[in-house]
Motif scaffolding. Structure first.
Motif, PDB file in Angstrom:
ATOM      1  N   UNK A 103       0.839  -1.215   0.000  1.00  0.00           N
ATOM      2  CA  UNK A 103       0.000   0.000   0.000  1.00  0.00           C
ATOM      3  C   UNK A 103       0.875   1.267   0.000  1.00  0.00           C
ATOM      4  N   UNK A 104       2.008   1.172  -0.689  1.00  0.00           N
ATOM      5  CA  UNK A 104       2.920   2.324  -0.787  1.00  0.00           C
ATOM      6  C   UNK A 104       2.377   3.364  -1.773  1.00  0.00           C
ATOM      7  N   UNK A 114       1.522   4.517   1.990  1.00  0.00           N
ATOM      8  CA  UNK A 114       2.730   4.466   2.832  1.00  0.00           C
ATOM      9  C   UNK A 114       3.922   5.084   2.106  1.00  0.00           C
ATOM     10  N   UNK A 115       4.649   5.919   2.800  1.00  0.00           N
ATOM     11  CA  UNK A 115       5.882   6.482   2.259  1.00  0.00           C
ATOM     12  C   UNK A 115       7.031   6.058   3.155  1.00  0.00           C
ATOM     13  N   UNK A 116       7.916   5.304   2.559  1.00  0.00           N
ATOM     14  CA  UNK A 116       9.005   4.686   3.321  1.00  0.00           C
ATOM     15  C   UNK A 116       9.999   5.717   3.854  1.00  0.00           C
ATOM     16  N   UNK A 117      10.578   5.409   4.981  1.00  0.00           N
ATOM     17  CA  UNK A 117      11.659   6.241   5.527  1.00  0.00           C
ATOM     18  C   UNK A 117      12.749   6.386   4.461  1.00  0.00           C
ATOM     19  N   UNK A 125      17.384  17.160   1.999  1.00  0.00           N
ATOM     20  CA  UNK A 125      17.705  16.270   3.130  1.00  0.00           C
ATOM     21  C   UNK A 125      16.540  15.346   3.434  1.00  0.00           C
ATOM     22  N   UNK A 126      16.873  14.114   3.818  1.00  0.00           N
ATOM     23  CA  UNK A 126      15.816  13.149   4.144  1.00  0.00           C
ATOM     24  C   UNK A 126      15.190  13.463   5.500  1.00  0.00           C
ATOM     25  N   UNK A 127      13.854  13.489   5.541  1.00  0.00           N
ATOM     26  CA  UNK A 127      13.151  13.584   6.818  1.00  0.00           C
ATOM     27  C   UNK A 127      13.124  12.192   7.440  1.00  0.00           C
ATOM     28  N   UNK A 128      13.534  12.083   8.676  1.00  0.00           N
ATOM     29  CA  UNK A 128      13.702  10.760   9.291  1.00  0.00           C
ATOM     30  C   UNK A 128      12.385  10.258   9.885  1.00  0.00           C
ATOM     31  N   UNK A 129      11.443   9.996   8.972  1.00  0.00           N
ATOM     32  CA  UNK A 129      10.156   9.446   9.402  1.00  0.00           C
ATOM     33  C   UNK A 129       9.554   8.640   8.257  1.00  0.00           C
ATOM     34  N   UNK A 130       8.682   7.712   8.604  1.00  0.00           N
ATOM     35  CA  UNK A 130       7.842   7.074   7.591  1.00  0.00           C
ATOM     36  C   UNK A 130       6.425   7.573   7.819  1.00  0.00           C
ATOM     37  N   UNK A 131       5.626   7.563   6.745  1.00  0.00           N
ATOM     38  CA  UNK A 131       4.316   8.204   6.814  1.00  0.00           C
ATOM     39  C   UNK A 131       3.256   7.371   6.139  1.00  0.00           C
ATOM     40  N   UNK A 132       2.026   7.635   6.537  1.00  0.00           N
ATOM     41  CA  UNK A 132       0.870   7.069   5.830  1.00  0.00           C
ATOM     42  C   UNK A 132      -0.096   8.224   5.590  1.00  0.00           C
ATOM     43  N   UNK A 133      -0.347   8.521   4.325  1.00  0.00           N
ATOM     44  CA  UNK A 133      -1.204   9.656   3.969  1.00  0.00           C
ATOM     45  C   UNK A 133      -2.544   9.135   3.467  1.00  0.00           C
ATOM     46  N   UNK A 216       2.452   9.609  11.201  1.00  0.00           N
ATOM     47  CA  UNK A 216       3.908   9.653  11.138  1.00  0.00           C
ATOM     48  C   UNK A 216       4.531   8.741  12.174  1.00  0.00           C
ATOM     49  N   UNK A 217       5.569   8.051  11.753  1.00  0.00           N
ATOM     50  CA  UNK A 217       6.378   7.255  12.680  1.00  0.00           C
ATOM     51  C   UNK A 217       7.811   7.754  12.589  1.00  0.00           C
ATOM     52  N   UNK A 218       8.289   8.271  13.718  1.00  0.00           N
ATOM     53  CA  UNK A 218       9.674   8.744  13.796  1.00  0.00           C
ATOM     54  C   UNK A 218      10.464   7.700  14.585  1.00  0.00           C
ATOM     55  N   UNK A 219      11.174   6.811  13.882  1.00  0.00           N
ATOM     56  CA  UNK A 219      11.899   5.772  14.632  1.00  0.00           C
ATOM     57  C   UNK A 219      13.066   6.376  15.404  1.00  0.00           C
ATOM     58  N   UNK A 220      13.409   5.735  16.483  1.00  0.00           N
ATOM     59  CA  UNK A 220      14.603   6.141  17.231  1.00  0.00           C
ATOM     60  C   UNK A 220      15.823   5.971  16.320  1.00  0.00           C
ATOM     61  N   UNK A 221      16.696   6.962  16.315  1.00  0.00           N
ATOM     62  CA  UNK A 221      17.921   6.872  15.524  1.00  0.00           C
ATOM     63  C   UNK A 221      19.113   6.876  16.477  1.00  0.00           C
TER      64      UNK A 221
END
Ligand code: AKG
Ligand code: FE2
Length: 401
Positions: A103-104, A114-117, A125-133, A216-221
């Motif tokens: 479902x990307x 879904x938009x992958x990290x 610059x890459x935003x460090x999150x994955x998203x579902x719109x 939005x999911x912001x994984x721990x980095x």
């Protein structure tokens, strides 16, 4: 025993100890454009006695003039719906990558899904999150309609087998958030001494409600292991645009920051039971720059926990003008004129973005979606050059985009 202030976000989160959050907000009477925390407004007052309602509208007006961001308690989104949304967000992002790829956004001409990290790029610059719109279930563009009508369309959900109940939960949440947003917009109208439905009648397409719901999911980095990400953000500095109002729900991890007039970044500490509401660009336009759309960003998540947030964006009708005309000066209340901090600087910042599209739809589809998701654009619309479509020269593209 550490004091409340010394407790880490992690300790508070794990123990659900939320004391110490509230005292970091400011009373509405102390608002200023150099705010150090956000005010909390009580939406129950809007439905209260005439005195309470008047006080609420006064506070709301001052927030829009000075800060552009607030917490709202006693908001109309039911608590059980809020909690179940949180449970589902954790589940959807925890699905295996091969399930999420089904479902990307690469499968949706409307960039829903879904938009992958690593695939969302802001200023290189890459935003460090994955998203579902997602949004309301709407038809995409009809054959005789312009391309920008594809800014919204059918949703792209995980299947019922993979995540039972997800779609129904999301549809219920979107309905509830929309209702809450319209109620707030009625209050905004009243702060401008307009009839409650006046702004809604100007701005909204009620037949095709083109609003968006982001998850939005912001994984721990771990920057020790990944120093190459140390300078990235979860979500780069921006104002919400093309947006009227944003209603943001978040967990207790924190990471959102709002910029005050001195340029300082102020932490938006999560407060349980509240949503965060902010002004989008279109309230700024319609008030001639008086109601500020404030810059904000999300820090790189190094908290040790995953962070989740789920904003609902109330978006103006797609066929409405990109540069929305301000209300006539004689329609703007004197109080608003006299107490505005003026957002002229932000107008200039937006200037190029304003000129490139003729309407909201063009801006949403080409500049927001196609620019932010270059990889999906290349797959969905091979060979399509949205910059050429908008008449943007290579020099301007390099300078501004
Ligand atoms: O995740 C957050 O706290 C804010 C996200 C945001 O500002 C946005 O998606 O526009
Ligand atoms: Fe935002």
């Amino acid at each position: 025993m550490p004091s409340v202030a010394e407790k880490s976000a992690k300790e508070r989160f794990l123990t659900k100890d939320t004391t110490g959050f509230v005292d970091e907000s400011v009373a509405a009477e102390e608002l200023s454009k150099t705010f150090k925390a956000l005010p909390i407004l009580d939406m129950a007052m809007y439905d209260g006695t005439p005195e309470e309602k008047a006080q609420f509208l006064q506070q709301l007006r001052d927030v829009f003039l000075q800060v552009g961001f607030m917490y709202i308690k006693n908001h109309p989104i039911p608590a059980d719906l809020m909690n179940s949304q949180y449970e589902y967000i954790k589940k959807v992002f925890a699905l295996p990558r091969e399930e999420k790829l089904k479902f990307a956004i690469e499968h949706s001409p409307h960039f829903h899904g879904w938009n992958e990290l690593g695939k969302e790029v802001t200023y290189g610059k890459t935003d460090m999150r994955e998203m579902l719109v997602s949004g309301f279930e709407l038809p995409g563009k009809a054959p005789d309609e312009p391309n920008w009508r594809n800014a919204v369309g059918p949703n792209n959900w995980p299947s019922e087998e993979v995540l039972p109940g997800f779609r129904a939960q999301n549809e219920a949440y979107i309905e509830a958030a929309y209702k809450a947003a319209r109620k707030l917009l009625a209050a905004v109208s009243e702060t401008l001494e307009l009839a409650p439905d006046e702004l809604e009648n100007i701005f909204l397409d009620k037949q095709r409600p083109n609003h968006l719901f982001g998850q939005n999911h912001y994984p721990h980095v771990n920057v020790g292991e990944h120093p190459e990400y140390a300078a990235n953000l979860g979500d780069a500095e921006h104002i919400d645009d093309p947006v009227i109002l944003t209603l943001l729900a978040q967990d207790l991890v924190g990471g959102l920051q709002v910029q005050n007039y001195d340029g300082d970044w102020i932490n938006v500490k999560p407060i349980p039971g509240t949503i965060v509401v902010n002004t989008g660009s279109f309230l700024q336009f319609i008030t001639g720059g008086r109601y500020v759309a404030t810059s904000h960003r999300v820090c790189l998540n190094t908290s040790g926990m995953d962070r989740y947030s789920w904003p609902f964006f109330l978006i103006p009708r797609l066929d409405g003008p990109r540069i929305w005309p301000a209300l006539p000066e004689d329609k703007i209340p004197e109080y608003v004129k006299q107490n505005a901090r003026q957002a002229k600087d932000r107008y200039e910042q937006l200037d190029f973005n304003l000129r490139v599209a003729k309407n909201v739809g063009e801006y949403a589809f080409y500049v927001k979606s196609m620019k932010s998701y270059p990889q999906a654009t290349a797959l969905l619309y091979p060979g399509f050059d949205w910059k050429a479509e908008l008449g943007i020269s290579p020099e301007d593209a390099k300078k501004y985009l």
